[in-house]
Design an enzyme around this catalytic site. Structure first.
Site, short mmCIF file in Angstrom:
data_model
loop_
_atom_site.label_atom_id
_atom_site.label_comp_id
_atom_site.label_asym_id
_atom_site.label_seq_id
_atom_site.Cartn_x
_atom_site.Cartn_y
_atom_site.Cartn_z
N GLU A 1 -2.63 -0.95 -4.82
CA GLU A 1 -3.68 -0.19 -4.13
C GLU A 1 -3.73 1.25 -4.64
OE1 GLU A 1 -3.45 -0.54 0.15
OE2 GLU A 1 -2.65 -2.54 -0.01
N GLY B 1 0.78 -1.23 0.00
CA GLY B 1 0.00 0.00 0.00
C GLY B 1 0.81 1.27 0.00
N TRP C 1 -4.24 -8.83 8.20
CA TRP C 1 -3.05 -8.01 8.03
C TRP C 1 -2.75 -7.40 9.40
CZ3 TRP C 1 0.81 -6.78 4.73
CH2 TRP C 1 1.59 -5.67 5.10
#
Ligand SMILES: *[C@@H]1O[C@H](CO)[C@@H](O)[C@H](O)[C@H]1NC(C)=O
Length: 368
Positions: free
Chosen positions: A143, A100, A349
């Site tokens: 992402e 990310g 996560w």
């Protein structure tokens, strides 16, 4: 009559085989990401609690469009599968690419995916890297593709990736590599639509990141439930996202529900206004706090803990510090939801933030 029934049975099983040609053996995915940046020792992972483990992250070189493993990660990544299989010989591992963080990786993905020639470099190098380092599969964490063109390119990438993985399996005689992607909580991400057909045709499953809600609010930060399963009055919830994916045409059996082993830490504007949707004056300690640290925060400060069963989210507060997160009731409710909706499974996560395996053990036992 008998032969007609036999015929029906045979064609049904053929259909079944065709439909599940990628997913043979995946009855359930009980998974988590291990993040190398956590510095958590791979040998300390209790892999008996998982069916699949994601090793994060391999990088995309923006100059060459090839997938690489940074020198600092080489030793841990190349031994990852052997290490986690000591405690669970049947656990499967996937090398996760991207992550990310930051604009650089978004730009690199968008540029790579925009041309067939660079997609091929990405695909071929990823397969080689997975095989050379003994992973069972590959996972892409982009992402997110940011517009319709990038989503179309993402779809092309997935279809070409699947074709290359199938060709490699035929020529090597090995089982095909697994292919997954970590994707936004909804198929429709604030108006940008995922390539659901390509995802359905070419991925074994998607990891739906049903968390980080209300995190980067431009309209002033509030104490929103960061990983709400339900959120009356808003479209931002795990259930709204999963429903959108299924309505867009993706089989529930290709969906893995994600939940966070971390919370969002905020500074309340008023210590006496500590429910959801309260105003805040910003984040505490960078905003993200691991579950283990949250449990310590609660113990040390005798913080008040609240589980809200309507939205399926926990929060705790002490003074002006407020943390929204998933504790045991949120996790078990979400696992039961995933099972009840016939999803393929769940993932977390990330592993290092669990508190002595409390959440991972609960999740695994809840699924059964
Ligand atoms: C749970 O959260 C919802 C949404 O903010 C709220 O309407 C409800 O009153 C809360 N329930 C409890 C028991 O606090």
């Amino acid at each position: 009559m008998a032969s007609k029934i036999l015929h029906v049975i045979l064609s049904c099983s053929l259909l079944f085989l065709l439909q599940f040609q990628f997913s043979a053996g995946q009855n359930v995915v009980k998974a988590a990401y291990w993040f190398s940046g956590s510095e958590y020792a791979v040998s300390d992972i209790d892999s008996s609690l998982f069916t699949h483990l994601f090793c994060a992250f391999a990088d995309l070189n923006p100059q060459t469009n090839r997938v690489t493993i940074s020198s600092g990660n080489q030793a841990r990544f190349s031994t990852f599968t052997a290490t986690v299989q000591r405690k669970n010989p049947s656990v499967k591992t996937l090398l996760s690419i991207g992550g990310g963080g930051g604009d650089a990786i978004k730009t690199a993905f968008a540029s790579m995916a925009s041309q067939a020639s660079s997609r091929k470099l990405f695909i071929d190098s990823s397969i080689q890297l997975a095989r050379n380092n003994n992973f069972h599969g590959l996972d892409i964490d982009w992402e997110y593709p940011a517009n319709a063109q990038q989503m179309a390119n993402f779809g092309s990438l997935l279809n070409e990736w699947r074709a290359a993985v199938a060709a490699e399996a035929r020529s090597s005689g090995k089982p095909a590599l697994l292919l997954s992607a970590a994707v936004s909580y909804s198929s429709n991400y604030f108006g940008v639509i995922n390539p659901v057909q390509a995802i359905s045709n070419s991925l074994d499953w998607i990891n739906v990141m049903a968390y980080d809600f209300f995190y980067n609010s431009n309209s002033g930060r509030i104490t929103g439930p960061p990983a709400a399963l339900y959120s009356p009055g808003t479209q931002i919830s795990g259930n709204a996202g999963i429903t959108a994916w299924i309505q867009a045409g993706l089989s529930a059996k290709k969906i893995v529900l994600g939940f966070p082993y971390f919370g969002h830490s905020l500074q309340l504007a008023d210590a006496n206004n500590h429910g959801f949707w309260a105003p805040t004056s910003g984040v505490v300690n960078g905003g993200a706090t691991g579950y283990k640290q949250i449990k310590q925060f609660i113990a040390q400060n005798k913080a008040t803990h609240v589980f809200n069963a309507t939205v399926v989210s926990d929060y705790c507060y002490s003074g002006t510090t407020w943390i929204g997160y998933d504790d045991t009731q949120s996790i078990s409710t979400k696992v039961n939801y995933a099972k009840g909706k016939n999803l393929l499974g769940y993932f977390a996560w990330h592993i290092a933030n669990d508190d002595n395996w409390a959440l991972s053990r609960l999740a695994s036992q809840t699924w059964g």
